[in-house]
Design a protein around this motif. Structure first.
Motif, PDB file in Angstrom:
ATOM      1  N   VAL A  28       0.839  -1.201   0.000  1.00  0.00           N
ATOM      2  CA  VAL A  28       0.000   0.000   0.000  1.00  0.00           C
ATOM      3  C   VAL A  28       0.876   1.254   0.000  1.00  0.00           C
ATOM      4  CG1 VAL A  28      -1.612   1.360   1.405  1.00  0.00           C
ATOM      5  CG2 VAL A  28      -2.048  -1.062   1.007  1.00  0.00           C
ATOM      6  N   CYS A  29       1.939   1.238   0.778  1.00  0.00           N
ATOM      7  CA  CYS A  29       2.837   2.398   0.840  1.00  0.00           C
ATOM      8  C   CYS A  29       3.610   2.600  -0.463  1.00  0.00           C
ATOM      9  CB  CYS A  29       3.796   2.268   2.028  1.00  0.00           C
ATOM     10  SG  CYS A  29       2.955   2.458   3.612  1.00  0.00           S
ATOM     11  N   ALA A  30       3.612   1.590  -1.318  1.00  0.00           N
ATOM     12  CA  ALA A  30       4.224   1.707  -2.643  1.00  0.00           C
ATOM     13  C   ALA A  30       3.176   2.042  -3.703  1.00  0.00           C
ATOM     14  CB  ALA A  30       4.942   0.414  -3.000  1.00  0.00           C
ATOM     15  N   GLY A  31       1.952   2.350  -3.254  1.00  0.00           N
ATOM     16  CA  GLY A  31       0.899   2.755  -4.172  1.00  0.00           C
ATOM     17  C   GLY A  31       0.092   1.610  -4.757  1.00  0.00           C
ATOM     18  N   LYS A  32       0.247   0.419  -4.201  1.00  0.00           N
ATOM     19  CA  LYS A  32      -0.473  -0.740  -4.715  1.00  0.00           C
ATOM     20  C   LYS A  32      -1.809  -0.912  -3.985  1.00  0.00           C
ATOM     21  CE  LYS A  32       3.719  -2.968  -6.247  1.00  0.00           C
ATOM     22  NZ  LYS A  32       3.629  -2.246  -7.498  1.00  0.00           N
ATOM     23  N   LYS A  33      -2.704  -1.630  -4.624  1.00  0.00           N
ATOM     24  CA  LYS A  33      -4.028  -1.895  -4.078  1.00  0.00           C
ATOM     25  C   LYS A  33      -4.035  -3.325  -3.528  1.00  0.00           C
ATOM     26  CE  LYS A  33      -8.771  -1.066  -5.366  1.00  0.00           C
ATOM     27  NZ  LYS A  33      -9.727  -0.906  -6.426  1.00  0.00           N
ATOM     28  N   ASN A  46      -6.934  -6.677  15.251  1.00  0.00           N
ATOM     29  CA  ASN A  46      -6.561  -5.282  15.034  1.00  0.00           C
ATOM     30  C   ASN A  46      -6.080  -4.968  13.628  1.00  0.00           C
ATOM     31  OD1 ASN A  46      -7.129  -3.858  17.506  1.00  0.00           O
ATOM     32  ND2 ASN A  46      -5.622  -5.197  18.454  1.00  0.00           N
ATOM     33  N   GLU A  47      -5.582  -5.964  12.890  1.00  0.00           N
ATOM     34  CA  GLU A  47      -5.102  -5.667  11.537  1.00  0.00           C
ATOM     35  C   GLU A  47      -6.206  -5.126  10.628  1.00  0.00           C
ATOM     36  OE1 GLU A  47      -5.530 -10.286  11.497  1.00  0.00           O
ATOM     37  OE2 GLU A  47      -4.605  -8.841  12.835  1.00  0.00           O
ATOM     38  N   VAL A  48      -7.468  -5.484  10.901  1.00  0.00           N
ATOM     39  CA  VAL A  48      -8.545  -4.980  10.050  1.00  0.00           C
ATOM     40  C   VAL A  48      -8.671  -3.462  10.152  1.00  0.00           C
ATOM     41  CG1 VAL A  48      -9.815  -7.165  10.130  1.00  0.00           C
ATOM     42  CG2 VAL A  48     -10.440  -5.322  11.690  1.00  0.00           C
ATOM     43  N   ASN A  49      -8.118  -2.870  11.207  1.00  0.00           N
ATOM     44  CA  ASN A  49      -8.133  -1.413  11.353  1.00  0.00           C
ATOM     45  C   ASN A  49      -7.222  -0.703  10.362  1.00  0.00           C
ATOM     46  OD1 ASN A  49     -10.017  -1.391  13.467  1.00  0.00           O
ATOM     47  ND2 ASN A  49      -8.409  -1.826  14.952  1.00  0.00           N
ATOM     48  N   CYS A  50      -6.404  -1.459   9.639  1.00  0.00           N
ATOM     49  CA  CYS A  50      -5.566  -0.849   8.594  1.00  0.00           C
ATOM     50  C   CYS A  50      -6.418  -0.027   7.635  1.00  0.00           C
ATOM     51  CB  CYS A  50      -4.823  -1.925   7.800  1.00  0.00           C
ATOM     52  SG  CYS A  50      -3.414  -2.648   8.632  1.00  0.00           S
ATOM     53  N   TYR A  53      -6.612   3.605   8.416  1.00  0.00           N
ATOM     54  CA  TYR A  53      -5.385   4.395   8.403  1.00  0.00           C
ATOM     55  C   TYR A  53      -4.677   4.431   7.054  1.00  0.00           C
ATOM     56  CZ  TYR A  53      -5.999   4.080  13.434  1.00  0.00           C
ATOM     57  OH  TYR A  53      -6.517   4.146  14.702  1.00  0.00           O
ATOM     58  N   LEU A  54      -4.937   3.433   6.228  1.00  0.00           N
ATOM     59  CA  LEU A  54      -4.224   3.328   4.963  1.00  0.00           C
ATOM     60  C   LEU A  54      -5.204   3.311   3.790  1.00  0.00           C
ATOM     61  CD1 LEU A  54      -1.744   0.482   5.968  1.00  0.00           C
ATOM     62  CD2 LEU A  54      -1.186   2.903   5.689  1.00  0.00           C
ATOM     63  N   PRO A  55      -4.860   3.997   2.717  1.00  0.00           N
ATOM     64  CA  PRO A  55      -5.708   3.914   1.527  1.00  0.00           C
ATOM     65  C   PRO A  55      -5.442   2.598   0.795  1.00  0.00           C
ATOM     66  CG  PRO A  55      -3.767   5.228   1.058  1.00  0.00           C
ATOM     67  CD  PRO A  55      -3.700   4.871   2.526  1.00  0.00           C
TER      68      PRO A  55
END
Length: 171
Positions: A28-33, A46-50, A53-55
Motif C-alpha cells: 500500500v505504501c508503494a501505491g499498490k491496491k 486489530n489488523e482490520v483497522n488498517c 489508516y491506509l488507503p
C-alpha cells in the motif's frame, strides 16, 4: 507489477498473518491496491483497522472462528466457500495488485473446501497479481505451486507460560 508471484507462509510458529500484514502495508505504501481476505477468522483482529489508516487496502472476513475445538457447521462451510468465490471474482476482474488469503490452509485443513477448489480459483490469477497464502498445514501441492514458501517454526512461545493473546501484539 510485471510479474506477480505466489507466497505461502505456513508452519506452527507465530507470525504468518503478521508477515502478510507487513507485506500488505509495504505494498500500500508503494501505491499498490491490496485485498486481505481472512478465512475462518470472525473476530475483528486489530489488523482490520488498517482500512482506517491506509488507503487502498480492503479487509473482508469469511468465518466465525468458533469451530476450532469442534466440527465446523454448515454456516462455517458456506462462509468459507463464499470467500473463495469472492477471491475468484477479484482475480478474474484483476482489481488488486496483492491478494492475501489469510488462513486459507486452515480452511482446507478443516475441510471447508478442498485443495482442488483452491487450485481452480488460483488458475484465474492474473500475471501481475501477487498472492499471499497463510496458515498451518499447507499441503505439498500448494507448496509446489508457490514461488516463495516460508515455514514459521515455533521454537519457544510465551503461551506455554500462561500468557494469552495480547492486544496489539498477538491480535
Amino acid at each position: 507489477m510485471e510479474k506477480g508471484y505466489i507466497h505461502v507462509y505456513t508452519g506452527n510458529g507465530k507470525g504468518k498473518t503478521t508477515a502478510a500484514v507487513g507485506l500488505a502495508v509495504r505494498a500500500v505504501c508503494a501505491g499498490k491496491k491490496v485485498y486481505f481476505g481472512q478465512f475462518v477468522k470472525g473476530m475483528k483482529y486489530n489488523e482490520v483497522n488498517c482500512e482506517n489508516y491506509l488507503p487502498n487496502i480492503k479487509f473482508q472476513q469469511f468465518g466465525r472462528g468458533c469451530f476450532i475445538s469442534k466440527a465446523p457447521e454448515q454456516e462455517d462451510i458456506d462462509s468459507a466457500k463464499e470467500g473463495l468465490s469472492k477471491i475468484k471474482e477479484i482475480l478474474i476482474n484483476n482489481t488488486y495488485d496483492v491478494v492475501v488469503l489469510d488462513e486459507l490452509t486452515i480452511a482446507m485443513y478443516f475441510k471447508l473446501f478442498t485443495l482442488d477448489d483452491v487450485l481452480n480459483v488460483l488458475k484465474f490469477k492474473p500475471e501481475n497479481t501477487e498472492i499471499i497464502i497463510t496458515g498451518r498445514y499447507a499441503p505439498d501441492e500448494l507448496i509446489d505451486l508457490a514461488d516463495l514458501v516460508t515455514d514459521m517454526t515455533e521454537v519457544k512461545h510465551y503461551y506455554y507460560k500462561g500468557v494469552l493473546s495480547r492486544n496489539g501484539i498477538d491480535k
